[in-house]
Design a protein around this motif. Structure first.
Motif: not given
Length: 792
Positions: A98-99, A142-148, A162-165, A220-221
């Motif tokens: 994801l971007q 970006v401050n990520l709070e939750k990824v579920t 700038t990318m998240m896997r 999404m990338c």
């Protein structure tokens, strides 16, 4: 996967090396007209040699359900999204990318693409500050709070700039979908100070902000057949590669804000006053812009900062992105536009503050209407229900919504440059709905595929707006200053976005100019327009690559354009064709054909002087019996002559029995040709880039003639060519490229004038052609050995 990466690497770096690939580098011909061949990726089941999607073409999809909360006091945006990702690829995925584009605003999370820096000549209080080493976090990103997952179970993830896997708990197979959730927040930057495409602008005079919320959610990338994951870092320049999907978005904002966004608002009844709702419904059926929120209402809202909240809900289908805007400053107008090609009814709308009212109220919405209609003519019918222009002192595009500049002076006046610039940027940014929002190219890699194609279509649209519109990009003459630059300041168009120095000319102007030259000078409008529409139709709502465009333009037109792509897109040579010399000759009408007696000797046996190794081995091989030795009927005079069995005097002189084909001119012919003069014009290719030769001839009687030779005239000599013309009136001058349509960088060598002193006329003999009997057997009047020997 390795094979895909290898092919991509060849294509990705083609801009740096491909233009130097030559089949015959030491020659003065052929190289510029060689086919692109292996420079382009090999066609396959996903992308055909014709430039169309193949029968195995696929692309993945992502649907979004997003809730956003705009905190005006803290200038913070809080969001929560559910993403449904569909794996339509033939591959199994064990992670996804994801971007996180807002990380580019952070000084510790950004892509880390630094620039060289030097000592300043001047500075100001905002710029001058002590260098912090190590850098201190500026609080943005970006401050990520939750990824579920959908059940709330945390998912493992890694952020790389700038990318998240996201690492998946189980493989996502072909045909499966993944549903997951992300909660996040970030501090909204002041884009007027920090730059960037999204953020807020503050108006000190009334204490209000205007928010442009763009690339604001984790998105999404692209995973594709030609690249795999497109997870190149976002540096601020190379724009976006995105997947299509459906969006449902709700924005909770201050109650007195007006919101515009991608798609259609689904709850105007709840967020608008009854008067505003009635005006909106009137605008839906009006062919003139109707103010939905009036100037007076906007001015009143500026003074009363409500502490209440409202939630606006939008939906958009088959889009690749979602952006929105929010402010209490907005005047809002709209009108109905019908697209003739598909009878689609579109709401064209504009949002703007009082600072822009004098320009936007008059021009913006009508410019939107003109743009989507004109682009529909040249590409595909506009498919969406909405098109919007937001005045936000910048220029940036998203599906169905874009941000543009255009403010008046405080007294309401404006310059012509501001007006034309505003109209131009609205056309450009609204036009981006087609390139790349629908014809969805990879902007991160190929800026020209969206900016260049869009700038070209913008030019066509500006020309239909006003025949006197001062377009800055598109006409050939406007690119000349860029093409004149030294080679060390230029890159091929086929270069990665991040590596381009002169980004505007390279990604916008040169591609647009090239397409205009193709349309007006090389292909012609009919062939070009059909091919251009074919490309748009083939790749609408898909992911095209450069080869798909190049191949489609040739496939649909029947024109071999590889020489043009090679020179204009893969090279940096300019056009500089010069008239080197003009030679003049007049006919000698009294010439008498000479009948010189020609003698010759009878031909010797036509056998090779040297017996090669194959003949020797065949003769020595006892297993081989030659056909002419087996069949005695084939042993004619020449069988024996070749073996010395027939004797002919090869030293005897014979006189050629010629058939005279010419004679002197009669009086009628002399009268016919007496005023003819021949002009040989020699051209030199000084710039290196081949182009058609376009000439304007001016005669002493004031009349003019025109001629155009296609670029193929250079195929056998890329450095110099000549053309000879025969005129029956006196030529006064020759002008090369009279309409400046080839981007020739030096027009000083494009003119020749017949002043009577810069040439010496020669003579050429003219005879009358006789109708003679054809000579049989190719003997050309000569005695053959059979005749000399008296044999048959």
């Amino acid at each position: 996967m390795k094979l895909k990466v290898t092919l991509l690497s060849v294509f990705t770096f083609a801009g740096l090396t491909a233009q130097n690939i030559q089949n015959n580098p030491g020659s003065n011909h052929g190289n510029k007209f060689e086919q692109l061949g292996t420079i382009l990726p090999t066609p396959n089941i996903y992308r055909t040699a014709s430039g169309a999607p193949g029968h195995g073409y696929w692309q993945n999809r992502a649907d979004y359900n997003i809730s956003a909360y705009l905190d005006e006091d803290k200038r913070n945006l809080k969001g929560s999204e559910t993403i449904t990702y569909y794996n339509n690829s033939p591959d199994e995925l064990d992670y996804i990318w994801l971007q996180l584009d807002e990380n580019q605003q952070s000084n510790v999370k950004n892509a880390d693409f630094p620039f060289s820096s030097t000592l300043p000549k001047t500075s100001n209080d905002q710029q001058l500050k002590a260098t912090n080493l190590p850098a201190k976090d500026n609080g943005y990103g970006v401050n990520l709070e939750k990824v579920t997952d959908v059940s709330g179970t945390p998912l493992r993830y890694t952020v790389n700039k700038t990318m998240m896997r996201i690492d998946l708990p189980k493989v996502l197979k072909k045909g499966e979908k993944l549903v997951f959730k992300i909660d996040w927040n970030y501090n909204i930057p002041n884009r007027m100070k920090m730059g960037g495409r999204g953020g807020y602008e503050n108006f000190p005079e009334d204490g209000n902000d205007l928010y442009t919320i763009t690339q604001w959610y984790p998105r999404m990338c692209v995973y594709s057949d030609f690249h795999g994951w497109q997870n190149h870092q976002f540096t601020g320049r190379g724009e976006f590669a995105l997947v299509f999907g459906n969006f449902k978005v709700s924005m909770n904002v201050p109650a007195d804000h007006i919101v515009g966004g991608t798609g259609e608002c689904k709850n105007y009844e709840q967020v608008l006053s009854s008067e505003q709702l009635a005006r909106y419904r009137k605008a839906q059926n009006s062919d003139e812009p109707v103010e939905i929120v009036t100037l007076d209402e906007a001015k009143k809202a500026e003074k009363n900062h409500s502490k209440q909240r409202k939630t606006w809900t939008f939906e958009a289908n088959d889009v690749r992105d979602f952006a929105w805007t929010s402010s209490r400053k907005f005047v809002w107008d709209g009108m109905n536009v019908v697209i003739p090609e598909n009878n689609n009814k579109v709401m064209a709308m504009s949002f703007y503050g009082k600072e822009a009212y004098g320009l936007y109220r008059k021009f913006s919405t009508k410019a939107i209407a003109h743009t989507i209609k004109t682009y529909s003519e040249f590409t595909i019918p506009y498919p969406y229900p909405v098109a919007q222009s937001i005045e936000a002192a910048n220029g940036m595009e998203y599906p169905m919504i874009c941000f543009n500049f255009g403010r008046t002076e405080k007294d309401g006046t404006y310059s012509e440059g501001t007006k034309n610039g505003m109209i131009g940027v609205i056309i450009h940014e609204v036009g981006h709905n087609f390139f790349p929002m629908i014809i969805n190219s990879d902007e991160r890699q190929w800026s020209w595929m969206d900016e260049g194609l869009n700038t070209f279509t913008e030019y066509l649209t500006e020309e239909k707006w006003d025949n006197k519109f001062p377009s800055k990009r598109g006409p050939a003459w406007t690119i000349v200053d860029y093409m004149k630059l030294p080679k060390d300041q230029l890159e091929p168009i086929m270069s990665n976005s991040e590596n381009i120095i002169q980004f505007g000319p390279n990604a916008y102007s040169k591609p647009a100019t090239g397409l205009n030259i193709l349309r007006e000078t090389i292909m012609g409008r009919e062939l070009f327009d059909k091919a251009y529409k074919t490309y748009a139709k083939r790749w609408a709502f898909k992911h095209p690559e450069p080869a798909d465009f190049f191949r489609t333009m040739e496939d649909a037109s029947g024109e071999d354009l590889d020489w043009f792509w090679r020179g204009w897109f893969y090279g940096t040579d300019p056009v500089d064709i010069a008239i080197d010399k003009v030679s003049i000759a007049t006919p000698d009408l009294e010439a008498i054909p000479k009948a010189n007696e020609i003698t010759y000797k009878v031909d010797k046996p036509l056998q090779n002087d040297f017996e090669d190794i194959s003949k020797i081995k065949n003769k020595e091989d006892k297993n081989i019996t030659f056909y002419v030795d087996k069949d005695k009927d084939l042993q004619d005079f020449y069988y024996r002559y070749d073996r010395g069995q027939e004797k002919v005097d090869n030293n005897k002189d014979y006189i050629l029995n010629r058939v005279e084909t010419t004679t002197t001119l009669d009086a009628k012919d002399k009268e016919k040709f007496k005023d003819i003069t021949a002009y040989q014009i020699d051209f030199v290719n000084k710039g290196g880039l081949v182009m058609p030769i376009i000439l304007e001839f001016t005669f002493e009687d004031g009349s003019k003639l025109y001629d155009k030779s296609s670029a193929q005239i250079w195929r056998q000599n890329e450095q110099k060519v000549s053309k000879t013309y025969y005129f029956n009136k006196n030529l006064k001058s020759v002008q090369l490229d009279p309409m400046r349509e080839t981007a020739d960088i030096d027009t000083s060598n494009n003119f020749w004038s017949n002043d009577g002193t810069n040439f010496q006329a020669s003579k050429f003999q003219v005879f009358k052609q006789k109708q003679g009997e054809a000579v049989r057997g190719g003997a050309n009047g000569k005695v053959n050995p059979m005749q000399a020997a008296g044999k048959k």
